[in-house]
Design a protein around this motif. Sequence first.
Motif, PDB file in Angstrom:
ATOM      1  N   PRO A  14      42.935 -36.882 -45.540  1.00  7.20           N
ATOM      2  CA  PRO A  14      41.924 -37.464 -44.653  1.00  7.20           C
ATOM      3  C   PRO A  14      41.803 -36.746 -43.304  1.00  7.20           C
ATOM      4  O   PRO A  14      40.780 -36.845 -42.635  1.00  7.20           O
ATOM      5  CB  PRO A  14      42.413 -38.900 -44.435  1.00  7.20           C
ATOM      6  CG  PRO A  14      43.369 -39.173 -45.534  1.00  7.20           C
ATOM      7  CD  PRO A  14      43.965 -37.855 -45.909  1.00  7.20           C
ATOM      8  N   PHE A  15      42.849 -36.020 -42.911  1.00  2.00           N
ATOM      9  CA  PHE A  15      42.871 -35.366 -41.601  1.00  2.00           C
ATOM     10  C   PHE A  15      42.436 -33.901 -41.655  1.00  2.00           C
ATOM     11  O   PHE A  15      42.392 -33.233 -40.635  1.00  2.00           O
ATOM     12  CB  PHE A  15      44.276 -35.481 -40.988  1.00  2.00           C
ATOM     13  CG  PHE A  15      44.672 -36.911 -40.754  1.00  2.00           C
ATOM     14  CD1 PHE A  15      44.351 -37.544 -39.568  1.00  2.00           C
ATOM     15  CD2 PHE A  15      45.330 -37.631 -41.744  1.00  2.00           C
ATOM     16  CE1 PHE A  15      44.682 -38.872 -39.363  1.00  2.00           C
ATOM     17  CE2 PHE A  15      45.668 -38.965 -41.544  1.00  2.00           C
ATOM     18  CZ  PHE A  15      45.346 -39.584 -40.356  1.00  2.00           C
ATOM     19  N   GLN A  16      42.081 -33.432 -42.849  1.00  2.00           N
ATOM     20  CA  GLN A  16      41.611 -32.055 -43.007  1.00  2.00           C
ATOM     21  C   GLN A  16      40.382 -31.802 -42.127  1.00  2.00           C
ATOM     22  O   GLN A  16      40.211 -30.717 -41.576  1.00  2.00           O
ATOM     23  CB  GLN A  16      41.281 -31.768 -44.477  1.00  2.00           C
ATOM     24  CG  GLN A  16      40.893 -30.327 -44.745  1.00  2.00           C
ATOM     25  CD  GLN A  16      42.058 -29.363 -44.663  1.00  2.00           C
ATOM     26  OE1 GLN A  16      43.140 -29.656 -45.168  1.00  2.00           O
ATOM     27  NE2 GLN A  16      41.849 -28.219 -44.035  1.00  2.00           N
ATOM     28  N   THR A  43      38.929 -42.955 -36.400  1.00  2.00           N
ATOM     29  CA  THR A  43      39.319 -42.571 -37.748  1.00  2.00           C
ATOM     30  C   THR A  43      38.814 -41.153 -38.032  1.00  2.00           C
ATOM     31  O   THR A  43      37.915 -40.657 -37.328  1.00  2.00           O
ATOM     32  CB  THR A  43      38.731 -43.551 -38.779  1.00  2.00           C
ATOM     33  OG1 THR A  43      37.309 -43.479 -38.705  1.00  2.00           O
ATOM     34  CG2 THR A  43      39.207 -44.977 -38.522  1.00  2.00           C
ATOM     35  N   PRO A  44      39.349 -40.494 -39.072  1.00  2.00           N
ATOM     36  CA  PRO A  44      38.871 -39.147 -39.400  1.00  2.00           C
ATOM     37  C   PRO A  44      37.369 -39.073 -39.672  1.00  2.00           C
ATOM     38  O   PRO A  44      36.757 -38.032 -39.473  1.00  2.00           O
ATOM     39  CB  PRO A  44      39.685 -38.773 -40.643  1.00  2.00           C
ATOM     40  CG  PRO A  44      40.964 -39.519 -40.467  1.00  2.00           C
ATOM     41  CD  PRO A  44      40.530 -40.848 -39.862  1.00  2.00           C
ATOM     42  N   ASP A  45      36.752 -40.205 -40.074  1.00  2.00           N
ATOM     43  CA  ASP A  45      35.299 -40.179 -40.311  1.00  2.00           C
ATOM     44  C   ASP A  45      34.501 -40.408 -39.022  1.00  2.00           C
ATOM     45  O   ASP A  45      33.275 -40.455 -39.038  1.00  2.00           O
ATOM     46  CB  ASP A  45      34.890 -41.182 -41.389  1.00  2.00           C
ATOM     47  CG  ASP A  45      35.000 -42.643 -40.955  1.00  2.00           C
ATOM     48  OD1 ASP A  45      35.333 -42.925 -39.779  1.00  2.00           O
ATOM     49  OD2 ASP A  45      34.752 -43.518 -41.801  1.00  2.00           O
ATOM     50  N   SER A  62      47.140 -43.959 -38.098  1.00  2.00           N
ATOM     51  CA  SER A  62      47.088 -42.511 -38.327  1.00  2.00           C
ATOM     52  C   SER A  62      48.476 -41.903 -38.204  1.00  2.00           C
ATOM     53  O   SER A  62      48.885 -41.080 -39.035  1.00  2.00           O
ATOM     54  CB  SER A  62      46.129 -41.851 -37.326  1.00  2.00           C
ATOM     55  OG  SER A  62      44.804 -42.279 -37.549  1.00  2.00           O
TER      56      SER A  62
END
Length: 142
Positions: A14-16, A43-45, A62
């Motif tokens: 998810p953190f890519q 959030t990552p999004d 996270s």
Amino acid sequence: MESTTKRQPIIPPPFQVWYDAYHFAPATRVGDTIWVSGQVGATPDGTVGEDIQAQARIAFESLKAILEAAGASLADVVELMTFHIDLQGEIEGFAAIKDEYFPERFPSWTAVGVTQLVFPELRVEVRAVAVAGSGEKTVVSK
């Protein structure tokens, strides 16, 4: 995770997106020590928490996910450093959430007031250092 003295970037899927956009690893592990980059209340999004407590919860979730990907847990955190836009006004709300994630055996903690974070709507950033396996309960003599 195998202990080694070689530097290992920790990039959970998810953190890519953060890794690709801003060119930093969410964490780096060398041996049993893990340095976790600052985690913010988004959030990552890109969803940002609406207040300090929501943002603190996102940051700690996270942190938890990244540590798990590195082979550690929140119990292994030995140091927290937090950066706050309104340190004096929001520390109580932040600390209440922090204490949910660290209910005992508190890590060292430094809280710093700052004028801005990477995005203007952010209130807090949390970074940590963990030592994998150190969270096992031991008896400390006084």
